[in-house]
Structure formats: structure tokens, C-alpha cells
Design an enzyme around this catalytic site. Structure first.
Site, mmCIF file in Angstrom:
data_model
loop_
_atom_site.group_PDB
_atom_site.id
_atom_site.type_symbol
_atom_site.label_atom_id
_atom_site.label_comp_id
_atom_site.label_asym_id
_atom_site.label_seq_id
_atom_site.Cartn_x
_atom_site.Cartn_y
_atom_site.Cartn_z
ATOM 1 N N CYS A 117 0.824 -1.211 0.000
ATOM 2 C CA CYS A 117 0.000 0.000 0.000
ATOM 3 C C CYS A 117 0.857 1.260 0.000
ATOM 4 C CB CYS A 117 -0.971 -0.017 1.174
ATOM 5 S SG CYS A 117 -0.200 -0.291 2.783
ATOM 6 N N TYR A 118 1.800 1.350 0.925
ATOM 7 C CA TYR A 118 2.691 2.520 0.910
ATOM 8 C C TYR A 118 3.473 2.599 -0.401
ATOM 9 C CZ TYR A 118 2.109 3.339 6.005
ATOM 10 O OH TYR A 118 1.631 3.608 7.262
#
Lengths: 342, 342, 342, 342
Positions: free
Chosen positions: A149-150
Site C-alpha cells: 500500500c505505501y
């Protein structure tokens, strides 16, 4: 219809895959596994899906996954690497939402993930599923390593600067903030409501597993090793990532034009007008990454703001985007959600 | 394609109508008005809609509404009653999300809403748009009074008991809890984040405007005047209504079967298995009302739990459901959203 | 100085006891136990207490509790009943924040708590520590059963009506809402942030353990068995309880005067002016219970609103209030916190 | 007893001053003004203060402020500068919580605050009330410019590095996150609950008024102009600031020892053990600033984490800390709150 299986369907990426796939017009869900919930109706665990699905969770040891065209791993790290080879051998394609195949340097992976890698030979084959970089490779892939996600929010934010070679890649900073669902659906004290509501904190400052993944991706585009300081924070919201990115400009450039050009054909990247401040809620429930570029006081520091929904573009949505590409579908099929605001 | 206008598009019911209508397959959005935002691009005010709409807000005084087949009023109370007659005369149908046409007793309306009613003659014609009660009337209506958010959740919860005549209608209690979006997108101190987060309170205990609306609806079904104590509360969440309803049983009855039977053909009412506790998030972003029925310790008190999304089934979703019925479309067209969980 | 021990200091009632006792002018904290955190510095687990405490958690098996004048049990149900007799024999007084000694009918306790009671003989001796009812008994008690959070808010709300004999005690309803800290500091999925934020739900509708406790307290004051429907809900805030109470009036009475008179000498019960709607944040962090009384539309239904901080007046604060009474201190000593607003 | 007045008591810094001062053992509150609430009881507006204060808000035009020893301005910017001279002439000391006297360069102030300064001559006299830097000057001051919330957290975080001369001051970054109360108790749409809950965004990236204030403070300590990129964000919590600070080390230094030494005698600055991640809730309601220092992967980037409660150490608490110093009281008098956790 594409026959789909989900391995490990009880976490947040699992239920988000379900939300998407129960309505995907080209998909038939065949099997979803969970050791703990085996035999339980999916809509009993997730009443939001009542009337939309009549599957039960299967025991992973007994599930017939070979009937599937493609299988999504929504499992903890260290599971997919043990099962991938057998599935590929049975002509089942794999989209792995865990980290098992994201890092090309196996030794580095083993250092950060604290275990032996069980499928070295597949790491090289795996395609890193960031469509905005690897769309062509995804098209022909058997095994997709779906980005974290990051790493999705950070890479989409930095890419135009890196590719254009206009920033000092020795001093990149990514200050990132995530909603609590990013920590998973795990029974742990620090992510209880009464611990994380009305509270803000950093975590993993000495080193977070997404750091080597981001560095790998940016270094490839830079054609040299970049240096990055990466600081994640937990913010009291359910979904959403906000990445605030800092890079020192080494050349004069029209930042706004650079970003608009880079992403003009991308269906899921939206460059906001100059001066904007994207909000995470503006992408809530959608597969969109919104970006805004700033250069405060016309100084040499570029500040890039990047927001995504960590469970969609940061996980399940991007996984289905990769599936769409692999099967030659219109890329937005089944994932063109309108954000839920407010 | 149905040509649609929205009057007063900058509040939460307005933006929710937009979220729904930009993707409704049988609708073309022709006009959306706002005095304050006139000339402004809709997607500038609501970046969540970027790429989905290229309308600007029109000045209400100049907007060409007569080109529309149907107009939604998403205005404060007291606006629609002034404009309805002219639009109807121009063969434009009306779905009013405000309270102007909900109460048949004009004097009662004037007492609770504190103003003179400007269109007495239309009050009688208006159809109260609760499809689960008035579906046939909606089909032929020119003017829909779309129910309030609390009245929808409370009436759907009480209806089976009232219609079956199995409870004491002199002692009904509705203890209701709403997310803060129910108070509207208005700049007022009590609904600031720092006032309403991490806080719970009741309001309007001496009397809330939804009380006469609910009493009217239930009394019609009971064929006599019911007595109801109605206590609304504000809870720190964005969307959602949870109604906890209490009624004293006067006859032995299989509550679960009663509810399942009553709603078995309803596309948007879901009766949960006996013993369930519905969560507001299980309907977040969807047009569904989920119900559960209880009879604690097998006593004489029935406890009914009813959850909706106040902006969807409680406002914009139900308005579009009414439009679908009016135009002979499949009732779920464009509003069959999968709830967003988590 | 009173020498104090805390058994089970790692939950929310434990850390709240610590917040209070580290500043209590008449207390010396001698020992705090935790099996899991044994040897760990208290301020390592709870950095909010850095500089205020230099104790370490002790192993419960080895802790010298007999040096204490009084011991607080902040343990799960079923622990205090095994240790109480030995401590009392050593002249250590006990304030038990768990449920072990709250219910006088041991068979009823065993039914609701699902275990055998290990100290029948002490149940009769234990004083139910609701000072507004039992202040004199508390003064001379060796063993205090500190009330539950819901029972405190509900009983303080109903007491004046019950004691005055002006309501139908066959028809009491308590619709209660609690912040998530009420569920404890336990690693469980349903109280994760991503599960309980932006969400509202009921739980335990078929039966909650606080029901028999409330019934016992109210029945004692009514001198007959009352009937109560009790429905608890979980609301997305950290601290706070809001009880909305319904009772049918059987006599004409000035409700406001009744409540003002009943509580005029109580240091921790505040009756708001007629027409008020108390907010949970108005008591956040304080030992105060605020009440407001309503009679909507001058009908026969009384609606009582009662708010407390579940961790203070609903647990640790009331426990220290009881200690103050037991030791003849000014009742407000060390617990006269100003609520934290906003 | 110090006779105290508050001008503008209805905002969040006003009610926080009240929370502190009603219990301050050396203070008598004499007057509190509000144009809008004139005549209203303070505890009617803020029921959390019932029983603790019996003042009414006074009309600012009629309030007798000259009876006070010291007056706190909790007003919007641009008010204090008009009233300061007259009060000082009447021997009333002033602690201004607004920005009027914070910036020594009047032209710069006028540029950032968009108005003419009305009291140039007092700007030079005003002492910037950051006790950790200016304690001695505060002791003798008549007029205190109380620091802004971000500037307090950011300066306390950077000071040891700057004073030791061990970082590149051309390349400072402050990525800051604030709870919503920092935006004030103002009726504005963007800070409504339904706009800012479950959401994260930056604001003021092109330039925020706290930037020149921070630059001034750091430049003074560096004895040269520093360059700072300052990006504020809004996070969905009520109170709290988290500053994440980045600075490039130019010398080898033991960071932990540097910070511990710098702040060892400071009553309100707490340096956490190496490796810590401070949470905003660990200072909720308290006047403490907690710091942690990191040097990820032993690289050249120092990462400093700094948390405060924006309404206490970032506003009202620091104001009272300054008052304590001015009057020769023990510095912690009346502001030694234990943080409220959870």
C-alpha cells in the site's frame, strides 16, 4: 468468465476482493479459503455481502484451487511462496497480495522478512504489478507480485521526478500516514479502537518492510540506487493513505506539466490542479490515486502529495486491475467505483 | 434516457444524488443548481467526482429546469413548496427530499416547521415515497415526498408489528442514533469535529420534526392514532442510522417469521437471522435497510433493530428508488451498491 | 498515608486507577501486579505516567499484598473471589472492580457468569459500592463490590423515580450506549479500530450481565421486583456512557424538583436544568454523573438522560470514592477532576 | 492571589484556560469577556465547568479589565494589538495567545497576517514565551507573545540540533499533523465532523503563518537564517500535534545524549528512550512535550518526533506556564496534569 479463487479470505484485503469480485462482470468466484472459518458462510462473517455471495469458506488443505484460472493470495507473508509452484504447474495464474515476490534480491527479502524464501526461482519470474510502470509485463505474467500500500502511493508520487531526472535522489523523504485498516484484521492491542482513536503516532521509524520495496522500484526507474528516508504513521481513520513526499530539485522544471503529461493516459491516476490539497476521502472506496504537486515559496524543495485507498489501489483494487490487464479486459472493468464522500 | 435536474446540489443529499446519478444507466444529468456556488464546476467543490461530471452549478433563478423529466429537490425545507406547481405545470415530475410535502395535515406541518405552507393543494396529491408501503402509488405519482431518514428506519422497523396488530400502539418507543452527516453540510458549531467526535448526546427530546411524520405513517397502517416516544441521538460517525425500537406484544406471534414474510419480496429490506445485531457499517453506502428482531428473556417486549445509511435509503438512494419505480425501471437500477466494509 | 495495591493493573480500569492514585494526596502505591507484564516498568507500558510512578509490575504469585491497607481488584471476573478471604484475614480491605461480589443471589450470579462462585460466604458481607445509595454501609465495609459501568449510570438515572414510587416498575427500559473502552483492553477483533470506528451497533440484546445487577439494585429500592428491558450499544468513542431511560409515570410529579432534591447533597451527581441534553464529553475524565429529565409532549412517559465516564464514575473513580468514604476522607479527595472538553 | 482576566473566552483556547485557571491555587478569575455571549453564564456555554465557576461573560466594551493583574488574550489575531498599550499603561500584564506580537519583523508580520500592525512599539518589547528558550526574559516581561501550537512542537524538536550546530540548516523539514481543535471553534464547513472525520489532508502547503514564526525562532538559535519546509496536515482527532522533523546531520553526535542533556532540567519536556515512537495521546490534556530521536539505518538523516497537546503546551497550558514564571511561582503550579489515557 474467469474462474477465480481467493486464498485467505478473512482479512481486509480478502473482504475487499470479495466486495469487488462479487460484482465483476467477467468473474465467477469459485472458491475462497480460510482455515479458521472453514465451513462458515462468507456472508455470516461479512453481513455486508448478504445476498451477493453464497460461498462458504473452504479448508485450504482441501480446496480445489486447480479449477481456477487465477488465484489471489490474500494471506500473511510466507504463505504464497510455498504454494505458488504447484499452482503454476497446474496452469493457474497467481496474483499475490502479500510481499513474497516483491523483492528481487532474495537475501534482502530474507533480511527484512525474517524467514527463508521458499521459491527463489519464482522471484525472478514474478512481475511487480504496478501497472503505471509494468503494464506490458503484467499482460504476459503468470505470477504477479502486487505492490504494498505505501509503495503504491509513494512510487506513483515520486515517479515523474525520478524518471525526468530532476531531483537529488540521495535525499528523498516519504512521510506517510495510513488508516488503521492497513494494519490488518488482527486481534492486537495497539490497533484497538480505544488505543488508536483520537491518537496519532509514527511506527517503524528505524526500518519498515516497505522501505526496500520502494527503494527497489525507484532505483530501477532512476537507473541507480536512490536513498530514501521513509517514516510511516498511523492516523485514526479506517481507510486511506496520504504520502507527503519531499525531493530537492536539481533542475528547473514545470512540475505541474511534468505530472499531467506522465499520467495523462492513466485511468487511475488523477493529477489535481496546481495548488490543490488532496484528501484521502476523495478516493475512499475507489481505485484512484490523486496527486498534487507543490513548490513552496518557489524554493528548491518539491512537495508531492499522494492519496490512495490502501485497500483498493493499495491492495485489492490494484490486484483486480492487474487481473484485468492479464486477461485483456478493459482495465477499469469492475473497479471504476465512485468514491464515497462524505 | 431520463433527463434529470437537481435543485440545491451542495449539501450531503445533493452530493449523494450526484454519486448515484453520474453512474445511473438510464439518466442524463442536465442541470444542478446552487445559489452560492453558481458558475463553479461541480467537481471543484467535490473532487471525488472528477472525471465523472462536467456540469457547473447553475444559478437557480436562471436554470432551465423545464428541460428535465424529473427534478430532485435537495433543498432546505420551505423551498420546494414554492416551485413545485410551476414545474408540474411544465410536465416536470418532482421528487422532494425535503419535508415540504410529507405531512398531510397542513396545520400540523406549519406548527412543527414554523412557517406557512405555500402549496396546500399539492400536499394531498403528493405521494409519500416509502416504496415498501406505497409502491403502487409511487408508480403513478407526479410529486413524491421522499421520507426523512429517521422515519424510513423507524417505519420499516415497526411496520410488520403494526400491520399485524400484535403490539400495544399506545406505547411505542423509538430510540434512534444518527451519524453526523444527518445534520447536513452546514457551518454550525455543534457539528464541528471537535464538538461531536468522541462524544454522544441526545437532542430534540421535547420534540423532533420527524415525530409527526413517523406517527402519521404508523397511524395509517394501524388505522388509528399511535402514540410514540421518539428520542434521537447524535453519534460520532459520518453515515448511518441505528433505530432501537420497543413495543409491547399483545399477542403471541413468531416475530422472525412475521418479518421474513413481510419483507421477502423487498429488494432493499434484509431481515437478519434470529439473534442478530445489525451494524450500521453493514449498509454503509448502500440502499439497504437491515432488520433484526428480538424478544429478550421471552418477555412481552419486542425489540427491533433497524439500520440504514441515512444518505442512501434515508435520502438520495430512496429518492432514486422512487424515480426507478415512477419510470418503470427495475427498482434496483443504479442503486445496487455493495456496502463499503470496513 | 493509605498503603494501596492494585491487582491486575494492565487493563483500562487499572491504568485509570493509576492515573488517579499517583496524585491522590493520601495514598502511597505499594504494589501493582500483572502476570504478563511482571518485571516491566509501569511507565514503559503506559508512557503517559512517565515521571509519576517508579513501580514495576509484580508477579501476582509473589507480590506482597499484605503490606497494603487496601487492595483494588482490576481483574477479570472470577479472580477476586479466590483471593478475597485470605486478604481479609490479613486485615487488608478490598475494593473489587470486577463483578464477583455484586449479585447477592449466588445462583443467579453463577447462571449469568457461567462459573461456580468460590466465596459464597463473602457475598453477603460485600457492600455494593454505590455511594448515593449505600454510603453508610460503605463507611464500615471491609469488602466493596464496585458497581458496573452501565449499572451506575442506569441506577442513578432511575433511582429518584423508583424511590418516589411514581412509575410503573413493570415497564422500565434502559437504552444504553458505551464508548469502546468499556469492552476492555483485550485483543479482540470486534473492538479493533477498523471494526468499530464509523459504526454503531447493539450487542447482548438477548441478555447482558449488567441486567441482573441493575434489576437487583432497582428492586431493592422499589421493595419489589422490577421488570427492565436493557439494550446496550457500542458507539465509536473512547470513553463515556449515555443511558436513555424510559418509564411510564403513574402519578403527577414535578420531575425536575424530584431529581434536584434527591441529589442536592451528592458531590458527584449533577442535575441539569430542565430541557437539557447532557453530552458524554461534559464528564470526560471526571467522576461526575450528569442527569437531565424530560417528559415529551407532557405525556405519561418520563425520559431520563444520564451520562458518565465509564472508566471514572463507572469504574476507577467510583472505586476511589468508596475508598475515600471507607477511610473517612473528604469524599472528593483526589477525584475532583475537571472534565476535559473539547 | 493573582487577579486574572480572559479576553475572548468562547474559543477552545479560552475554555482550556478556564479548565486550568478554575483550579489554579494562586489565581482568582475576575472577568471573562465575549461579545457574542455577553451576559450568559460561562457554565451554560460549557457545562463541563458546572459547579466550578460562577462568572458570566462580560461585554468587552464594558469589562473592568484594569482590576486584573494579568490578562490573557484568547482572541483572533488583530485584537490584542489594539488593546495592549492601554492595559500595560494601567499596570496590567498581558499574555497574548494570538499571533499579534510573535514576529519581530513587523513588515513580515503584516505580509503573512494581511493587516496593518497597530502597535509596532510593543512588538520589540514583547517576550516570545517559549520558556525552554526565554525563561529569564519571561520572568521580567510585561507582555508575552505566547507561541503558536506548531511552533512550540517544532522548535522544541529542532532546538538541540540547531543549538549544537550539527545539522545542515539549509535543509530542515517539518511535516506536522494537528488535531482539528487547532482550527478553532469556528462555524466553518471544512472542520465539520462529516468533512474531517475518517479523512486526512494537508493544507497551507504554499505557506502557513506558523512558518515565519518557526523560522524566526530557529534562526535566532542558529545565529543565521535557516531554511525550512513546513507542511501542516489535519488529522481526525480532537487534540494533539505530532511533528515529524527531518534534518541532515553534518557532524557525528550522540543524538540521544544531546536531547537528554538539553532538556534534563525542563519540567515539561520529556525525552523518551532511544527507539521510541511518542503518541499524541500520551500527552492528552497535559502540558508535556514528548520527544524521540531516530537516525534510521544509521544514515545521515536525523528524524525527530515531537508530540504535544495543541491546546495545552501549544496554547493555554504554556500561557499559564509563562504566568507562573512571571509571578515567581513554581513553574508547574496548576498545570501538572496527568495525561488522560485512554
Amino acid at each position: 468468465m474467469i474462474k477465480v479463487g481467493i486464498i485467505g479470505g478473512t482479512g481486509y484485503t480478502g473482504v475487499e476482493l470479495l466486495r469487488i469480485l462479487v460484482r465483476h462482470p467477467e468473474v465467477t468466484l469459485k472458491v475462497i479459503t480460510s482455515r479458521q472459518e472453514s465451513g462458515q458462510g462468507v456472508d455470516v462473517l461479512f453481513p455486508s455481502l448478504r445476498g451477493l455471495i453464497d460461498l462458504q469458506f473452504s479448508d485450504p488443505a482441501q480446496a480445489d484451487l486447480e479449477q481456477c484460472d487465477v488465484v489471489f493470495f490474500a494471506t500473511p507473508n510466507g504463505v504464497a511462496m510455498h504454494q505458488a509452484a504447484a499452482l503454476l504447474a497446474a496452469n493457474v495464474r497467481i496474483i499475490d497480495l502479500s510481499a513474497d515476490f516483491r523483492i528481487k534480491d532474495v537475501a534482502l527479502w530474507e533480511e527484512w522478512y525474517g524467514m527463508k524464501h521458499a521459491a527463489h526461482e519464482l522471484v525472478a519470474e514474478a512481475v511487480y504489478g504496478l501497472p503505471e510502470v509494468n503494464r506490458e509485463k503484467v499482460r504476459h505474467a503468470r505470477l504477479i507480485a502486487n505492490p504494498g500500500c505505501y509503495p503504491t502511493a509513494v512510487q506513483l508520487g515520486f515517479l515523474p521526478l525520478i524518471e525526468a531526472g530532476v531531483v537529488d535522489t540521495d535525499y528523498l523523504i516519504a512521510d506517510t500516514k495510513s488508516g488503521v485498516s492497513g494494519a490488518g484484521r488482527k486481534a492486537e492491542v495497539p490497533i484497538l479502537f480505544a488505543e488508536s482513536a483520537d491518537n496519532f503516532k509514527s511506527y517503524g521509524v528505524p526500518g519498515h518492510r516497505h522501505l526496500p520495496e520502494i527503494r527497489q522500484g525507484l532505483s530501477e526507474r532512476a537507473s541507480k540506487a536512490v536513498r530514501l528516508t521513509f517514516v510511516p504513521h498511523l492516523t485514526p481513520m479506517i481507510r486511506g493513505i496520504h504520502a507527503t513526499l519531499y525531493a530537492r530539485l536539481t533542475k528547473e522544471i514545470d512540475l505541474q506539466a511534468l505530472y499531467v503529461d506522465r499520467y495523462q493516459d492513466e485511468p487511475f491516476v488523477d493529477v489535481l490542479p496546481a495548488g490543490s490539497h488532496p484528501e484521502t476521502r476523495s478516493v475512499r472506496g475507489s481505485n484512484i490515486c490523486r496527486l498534487a504537486v507543490h513548490r513552496p515559496q518557489q524554493g528548491e524543495m518539491a512537495v508531492i502529495l499522494s492519496v490512495t485507498d490502501n485497500l483498493v489501489k493499495g491492495a485489492a483494487g490494484q490486484a483486480v486491475q492487474n487481473m484485468n490487464i492479464m486477461y485483456g479486459l478493459t482495465e477499469t472493468t469492475g473497479i471504476d467505483f465512485v468514491p464515497l464522500l462524505p
